[in-house]
Design an enzyme around this catalytic site. Structure first.
Site, short mmCIF file in Angstrom:
data_model
loop_
_atom_site.label_atom_id
_atom_site.label_comp_id
_atom_site.label_asym_id
_atom_site.label_seq_id
_atom_site.Cartn_x
_atom_site.Cartn_y
_atom_site.Cartn_z
N ASP A 143 0.81 -1.21 0.00
CA ASP A 143 0.00 0.00 0.00
C ASP A 143 0.85 1.27 0.00
O ASP A 143 2.01 1.26 0.42
CB ASP A 143 -0.92 0.02 1.22
CG ASP A 143 -1.89 -1.15 1.24
OD1 ASP A 143 -2.19 -1.68 0.15
OD2 ASP A 143 -2.33 -1.53 2.34
N ARG A 144 0.23 2.34 -0.42
CA ARG A 144 0.92 3.64 -0.54
C ARG A 144 1.65 4.03 0.75
O ARG A 144 2.80 4.48 0.71
CB ARG A 144 -0.10 4.72 -0.90
CG ARG A 144 0.47 6.13 -0.96
CD ARG A 144 -0.59 7.15 -1.29
NE ARG A 144 -0.03 8.48 -1.36
CZ ARG A 144 -0.73 9.57 -1.66
NH1 ARG A 144 -2.01 9.48 -1.93
NH2 ARG A 144 -0.14 10.75 -1.70
#
Length: 307
Positions: A143-144
């Protein structure tokens, strides 16, 4: 473009066309995904006895199936000279330490500044091309706002072999995270299917009806007054798996505004989660490699503050 033909043997009598192709290509070097093969069928690149058929067509013995595989095309992603922290690199692959806030792959709202833009610049023309597209070597994502280890493949053979290990759940993936609350058990396992949230598009959820099998093992590393420092080992790799599973058992990740409404007393950018260690069998040498990314500075500062 290349065309490949297959004569249907009696053992595949009455098999769906799309399932048959996924089985056949599972045992070839290309190992095309079922979704890509379904796309070829929709684009009328697959014929049975020289006739267009749908994905659910039931095959008959001695049917002749012809598959047109388009040449790989360049994706329109601009290489960018973005610094990369490289943990390991050779002629086949590299493992990078993804920083917080960096998106892995360009998407709507994130056309540049991604890990892919940086990798394209670093690797120049040496990247894998799978499923009819020159892809920048990405075989898995994080994830970011999750930091840490991520594999990038430089050629098709490496891409196929690493992707297969991920599919078979043989890749070692250990994460570190800090969760809300004091976890009572020293270790445990969350085994709960994960699927799209029924009403909130951006979220995943434990979904018994439509979810896919998901297993997360955890152990407590250190307990604080109101939080717990933990290690997670993934047996499967579903979207937001650790975040969903920990929220499900009442201990969401600190800073994770998507899966908890609890107020975070610290200034954080997203969830406190780090992909520390990744281990896999090297696609060329056959030797097991295990590579770790050190905890980011913000994570260490937070741990010291909690102590």
């Amino acid at each position: 473009m290349q065309t490949e033909s297959f004569m249907i043997s009696p053992e595949y009598e009455d098999e769906r066309l799309d399932k048959y192709l996924s089985i056949i290509y599972e045992n070839t070097q290309q190992k095309l995904s079922r979704s890509f093969l379904q796309r070829l069928i929709k684009e009328e690149r697959v014929r049975v006895n020289n006739k267009i058929q749908k994905a659910n067509y039931r095959l008959k013995a001695e049917d002749l199936v012809a598959v047109e595989i388009p040449d790989a095309v360049e994706v329109q992603i601009v290489p960018e000279d973005i610094p990369l922290t490289i943990l390991y690199e050779d002629e086949d692959l590299l493992v990078v330490d993804k920083p917080k806030g960096m998106v892995v792959h360009p998407a709507a709202g994130h056309a540049n500044g991604t890990l892919v833009n940086a990798v394209l610049f670093h690797c120049k023309n040496s990247l894998s091309g799978i499923n009819g597209e020159i892809r920048p070597g990405i075989v898995h994502r994080i994830d970011r706002d999750t930091t840490g280890s991520l594999i990038v493949c430089k050629n098709d053979e490496s891409h196929v072999k690493i992707a297969q290990q991920i599919k078979e759940h043989t890749v070692t993936r250990r994460y570190r995270g800090i969760v809300y609350g004091v976890v009572k058990n020293d270790q445990g396992t969350v085994h709960a299917p994960i699927g799209r949230h029924p009403t909130e598009r951006k979220k995943m959820a434990v979904n018994d009806k439509n979810g896919k099998d998901a297993v997360t093992h955890y152990r407590v590393l250190e307990r604080y007054q109101a939080y717990t420092y933990m290690e997670f080992a993934l047996e499967t790799g579903r979207t937001h798996q650790i975040r969903v599973h920990m929220a499900h058992i009442g201990h969401p990740l600190l800073g994770d505004s998507l899966y908890t409404n609890r107020k975070c007393p610290f200034t954080l950018q997203g969830q406190t989660l780090h992909a520390m260690t990744i281990g896999f069998v090297h696609p060329r040498t056959g030797k097991y490699l295990e590579i770790s990314a050190p905890l980011p500075e913000y994570f260490e500062r937070l741990r010291n503050c909690l102590k």
